[in-house]
Design a protein around this motif. Structure first.
Motif, PDB file in Angstrom:
ATOM      1  N   GLN A 246       7.652   0.049 -10.855  1.00 45.72           N
ATOM      2  CA  GLN A 246       6.587  -0.413 -12.098  1.00 45.72           C
ATOM      3  C   GLN A 246       6.866   0.048 -13.218  1.00 45.72           C
ATOM      4  OE1 GLN A 246       3.113   1.588  -9.642  1.00 45.72           O
ATOM      5  NE2 GLN A 246       2.735  -0.786  -9.295  1.00 45.72           N
ATOM      6  N   HIS A 247       7.795   1.170 -13.597  1.00 46.35           N
ATOM      7  CA  HIS A 247       8.267   1.606 -14.803  1.00 46.35           C
ATOM      8  C   HIS A 247       8.833   0.504 -15.663  1.00 46.35           C
ATOM      9  CE1 HIS A 247       9.129   4.024 -18.532  1.00 46.35           C
ATOM     10  NE2 HIS A 247      10.366   3.721 -18.392  1.00 46.35           N
ATOM     11  N   THR A 248       9.717  -0.274 -15.081  1.00 47.85           N
ATOM     12  CA  THR A 248      10.634  -1.324 -15.705  1.00 47.85           C
ATOM     13  C   THR A 248       9.774  -2.463 -16.042  1.00 47.85           C
ATOM     14  OG1 THR A 248      10.750  -2.646 -13.350  1.00 47.85           O
ATOM     15  CG2 THR A 248      12.596  -0.940 -13.844  1.00 47.85           C
ATOM     16  N   TYR A 249       8.557  -2.604 -15.599  1.00 48.72           N
ATOM     17  CA  TYR A 249       7.890  -3.613 -16.178  1.00 48.72           C
ATOM     18  C   TYR A 249       7.104  -3.199 -17.458  1.00 48.72           C
ATOM     19  CZ  TYR A 249       6.999  -5.054 -11.063  1.00 48.72           C
ATOM     20  OH  TYR A 249       7.271  -5.354  -9.824  1.00 48.72           O
ATOM     21  N   VAL A 250       7.232  -1.951 -17.643  1.00 49.44           N
ATOM     22  CA  VAL A 250       6.687  -1.516 -19.053  1.00 49.44           C
ATOM     23  C   VAL A 250       7.829  -2.013 -20.082  1.00 49.44           C
ATOM     24  CG1 VAL A 250       6.327   0.548 -20.472  1.00 49.44           C
ATOM     25  CG2 VAL A 250       5.431   0.518 -18.133  1.00 49.44           C
ATOM     26  N   GLN A 251       9.142  -1.707 -19.855  1.00 50.63           N
ATOM     27  CA  GLN A 251      10.289  -1.989 -20.426  1.00 50.63           C
ATOM     28  C   GLN A 251       9.986  -3.454 -21.044  1.00 50.63           C
ATOM     29  OE1 GLN A 251      13.467  -0.826 -17.710  1.00 50.63           O
ATOM     30  NE2 GLN A 251      14.081   0.577 -19.326  1.00 50.63           N
ATOM     31  N   HIS A 252       9.759  -4.454 -19.987  1.00 50.70           N
ATOM     32  CA  HIS A 252       9.705  -6.014 -20.375  1.00 50.70           C
ATOM     33  C   HIS A 252       9.056  -6.469 -19.112  1.00 50.70           C
ATOM     34  CE1 HIS A 252      11.071  -9.887 -21.009  1.00 50.70           C
ATOM     35  NE2 HIS A 252      11.616  -9.631 -22.083  1.00 50.70           N
ATOM     36  N   ALA A 253       8.068  -7.507 -19.503  1.00 53.25           N
ATOM     37  CA  ALA A 253       7.352  -8.144 -18.376  1.00 53.25           C
ATOM     38  C   ALA A 253       8.079  -8.872 -17.474  1.00 53.25           C
ATOM     39  CB  ALA A 253       6.129  -8.773 -18.970  1.00 53.25           C
ATOM     40  N   ASP A 254       9.439  -9.245 -17.799  1.00 53.14           N
ATOM     41  CA  ASP A 254      10.156 -10.126 -17.155  1.00 53.14           C
ATOM     42  C   ASP A 254      11.232  -9.327 -16.176  1.00 53.14           C
ATOM     43  OD1 ASP A 254       9.025 -12.493 -17.530  1.00 53.14           O
ATOM     44  OD2 ASP A 254      10.193 -12.894 -19.312  1.00 53.14           O
ATOM     45  N   PHE A 255      11.182  -7.947 -16.513  1.00 48.28           N
ATOM     46  CA  PHE A 255      12.288  -7.066 -15.840  1.00 48.28           C
ATOM     47  C   PHE A 255      11.676  -6.671 -14.503  1.00 48.28           C
ATOM     48  CE2 PHE A 255      14.752  -6.144 -20.086  1.00 48.28           C
ATOM     49  CZ  PHE A 255      14.977  -7.317 -20.181  1.00 48.28           C
ATOM     50  N   GLY A 256      12.577  -6.155 -13.707  1.00 46.40           N
ATOM     51  CA  GLY A 256      12.117  -5.122 -12.693  1.00 46.40           C
ATOM     52  C   GLY A 256      12.203  -6.175 -11.220  1.00 46.40           C
ATOM     53  N   LEU A 257      12.000  -5.210 -10.221  1.00 43.86           N
ATOM     54  CA  LEU A 257      12.032  -5.944  -8.905  1.00 43.86           C
ATOM     55  C   LEU A 257      10.505  -6.276  -8.692  1.00 43.86           C
ATOM     56  CD1 LEU A 257      14.090  -3.303  -6.743  1.00 43.86           C
ATOM     57  CD2 LEU A 257      14.809  -5.578  -7.565  1.00 43.86           C
ATOM     58  N   LYS A 258      10.717  -7.483  -8.250  1.00 46.19           N
ATOM     59  CA  LYS A 258       9.284  -8.414  -7.781  1.00 46.19           C
ATOM     60  C   LYS A 258       8.941  -8.477  -6.367  1.00 46.19           C
ATOM     61  CE  LYS A 258       8.858  -9.239 -12.388  1.00 46.19           C
ATOM     62  NZ  LYS A 258       7.765  -8.791 -13.516  1.00 46.19           N
ATOM     63  N   VAL A 259       7.875  -8.874  -5.984  1.00 45.48           N
ATOM     64  CA  VAL A 259       7.732  -9.038  -4.386  1.00 45.48           C
ATOM     65  C   VAL A 259       8.263 -10.514  -4.332  1.00 45.48           C
ATOM     66  CG1 VAL A 259       6.167  -9.204  -2.575  1.00 45.48           C
ATOM     67  CG2 VAL A 259       6.079  -7.163  -4.131  1.00 45.48           C
ATOM     68  N   VAL A 260       9.051 -10.750  -3.482  1.00 47.74           N
ATOM     69  CA  VAL A 260       9.300 -12.063  -3.136  1.00 47.74           C
ATOM     70  C   VAL A 260       8.255 -12.673  -1.947  1.00 47.74           C
ATOM     71  CG1 VAL A 260      11.019 -13.738  -1.999  1.00 47.74           C
ATOM     72  CG2 VAL A 260      11.619 -11.855  -3.589  1.00 47.74           C
ATOM     73  N   CYS A 261       7.604 -13.838  -2.310  1.00 43.71           N
ATOM     74  CA  CYS A 261       6.485 -14.242  -1.197  1.00 43.71           C
ATOM     75  C   CYS A 261       6.890 -15.815  -0.731  1.00 43.71           C
ATOM     76  CB  CYS A 261       5.422 -14.148  -1.872  1.00 43.71           C
ATOM     77  SG  CYS A 261       4.644 -12.548  -2.389  1.00 43.71           S
ATOM     78  N   LEU A 262       6.272 -16.101   0.458  1.00 42.09           N
ATOM     79  CA  LEU A 262       6.610 -17.260   0.875  1.00 42.09           C
ATOM     80  C   LEU A 262       5.262 -18.168   0.187  1.00 42.09           C
ATOM     81  CD1 LEU A 262       7.139 -16.834   4.853  1.00 42.09           C
ATOM     82  CD2 LEU A 262       9.225 -17.777   2.826  1.00 42.09           C
ATOM     83  N   LYS A 263       5.489 -19.154  -0.349  1.00 42.61           N
ATOM     84  CA  LYS A 263       4.677 -20.019  -0.883  1.00 42.61           C
ATOM     85  C   LYS A 263       3.574 -20.662   0.315  1.00 42.61           C
ATOM     86  CE  LYS A 263       6.175 -22.341  -5.044  1.00 42.61           C
ATOM     87  NZ  LYS A 263       6.626 -23.495  -5.704  1.00 42.61           N
ATOM     88  N   GLU A 264       4.173 -20.923   1.257  1.00 38.67           N
ATOM     89  CA  GLU A 264       3.351 -21.397   2.381  1.00 38.67           C
ATOM     90  C   GLU A 264       1.950 -20.463   2.933  1.00 38.67           C
ATOM     91  OE1 GLU A 264       5.554 -20.555   6.621  1.00 38.67           O
ATOM     92  OE2 GLU A 264       6.332 -22.084   5.182  1.00 38.67           O
ATOM     93  N   ASN A 265       2.504 -19.067   2.764  1.00 40.46           N
ATOM     94  CA  ASN A 265       1.392 -18.311   3.559  1.00 40.46           C
ATOM     95  C   ASN A 265       1.139 -16.918   2.621  1.00 40.46           C
ATOM     96  OD1 ASN A 265       3.501 -17.047   4.105  1.00 40.46           O
ATOM     97  ND2 ASN A 265       3.420 -17.248   6.413  1.00 40.46           N
ATOM     98  N   ASP A 266       1.948 -16.910   1.410  1.00 43.12           N
ATOM     99  CA  ASP A 266       1.779 -15.783   0.774  1.00 43.12           C
ATOM    100  C   ASP A 266       2.118 -14.335   1.142  1.00 43.12           C
ATOM    101  OD1 ASP A 266       0.592 -17.252  -1.671  1.00 43.12           O
ATOM    102  OD2 ASP A 266      -1.423 -16.795  -0.754  1.00 43.12           O
ATOM    103  N   GLU A 267       3.092 -14.720   2.228  1.00 44.09           N
ATOM    104  CA  GLU A 267       3.738 -13.323   2.818  1.00 44.09           C
ATOM    105  C   GLU A 267       4.831 -12.894   2.369  1.00 44.09           C
ATOM    106  OE1 GLU A 267       5.483 -12.196   7.381  1.00 44.09           O
ATOM    107  OE2 GLU A 267       4.864 -14.431   7.021  1.00 44.09           O
ATOM    108  N   PRO A 268       4.998 -11.465   2.164  1.00 41.17           N
ATOM    109  CA  PRO A 268       5.867 -10.938   1.356  1.00 41.17           C
ATOM    110  C   PRO A 268       7.274 -10.707   2.120  1.00 41.17           C
ATOM    111  CG  PRO A 268       4.334  -9.250   1.731  1.00 41.17           C
ATOM    112  CD  PRO A 268       3.763 -10.671   2.068  1.00 41.17           C
TER     113      PRO A 268
END
Length: 168
Positions: free
Chosen positions: A52-74
């Motif tokens: 969550q701290h990496t998001y403060v550095q830059h909105a595009d940086f850091g690990l984000k949750v990968v979700c399936l489009k078909e059902n929003d499952e992480p």
């Protein structure tokens, strides 16, 4: 928001801790991450705060949750992660996919999108991935998106291979 045909990325939120915990407590998922061992509850909380701290550095940086489009499952997490390698600030294309989703091309799909985004939207000239040499799956993903072995380093006592790709 970054997305592909099958996947999209979103920021971690407070409600995602249990999902992160499921990744960090799977010995096969963390086998080639850091020291290769599952994390304690305190280590998991610290890692969650770091993400969550990496998001403060830059909105595009850091690990984000990968979700399936078909059902929003992480199904994992991925992102453009700031790293300092031998004193140089770099941007890593990072990707972890939960074990039950392995071998579906998800890591390659999201890594390719992260590479494109880093070059086209962030105007980066170089991107890399830090991969322990035994991690054959991650090496395949790096090569698939055009990365080549750049150098071998020690990171926190572990052998790590730096794969890199340059724009153009």
């Amino acid at each position: 928001m970054m997305e592909t045909n099958r996947l999209y990325l979103r920021d971690y939120s407070e409600g995602d801790f249990d999902f992160l915990k499921s990744l960090l407590s799977d010995p096969e998922v963390v086998r080639y991450i850091g020291h290769g061992t599952v994390k304690t509850e305190d280590e998991m909380k610290a890692f969650f705060r770091w993400i969550q701290h990496t998001y403060v550095q830059h909105a595009d940086f850091g690990l984000k949750v990968v979700c399936l489009k078909e059902n929003d499952e992480p199904i994992g997490h991925a992102g453009l992660v700031p790293q300092t390698i031998e004193g140089v600030n770099e941007l890593e294309v990072g990707y972890w996919i939960g074990r039950r989703y392995w071998r579906n091309g998800y890591a390659s799909e999201i890594a390719e999108e992260l590479k494109r985004y880093g070059f086209e939207n962030l105007n980066r000239q170089r991107l890399n991935s830090l991969i322990q040499p035994e991690n054959e799956g991650s090496v395949k993903v790096a090569k698939k998106i055009g990365m080549k072995l750049d150098k071998k380093i020690k990171l926190k006592g572990k052998d790590v291979h730096v794969y890199a790709v340059e724009q153009g």
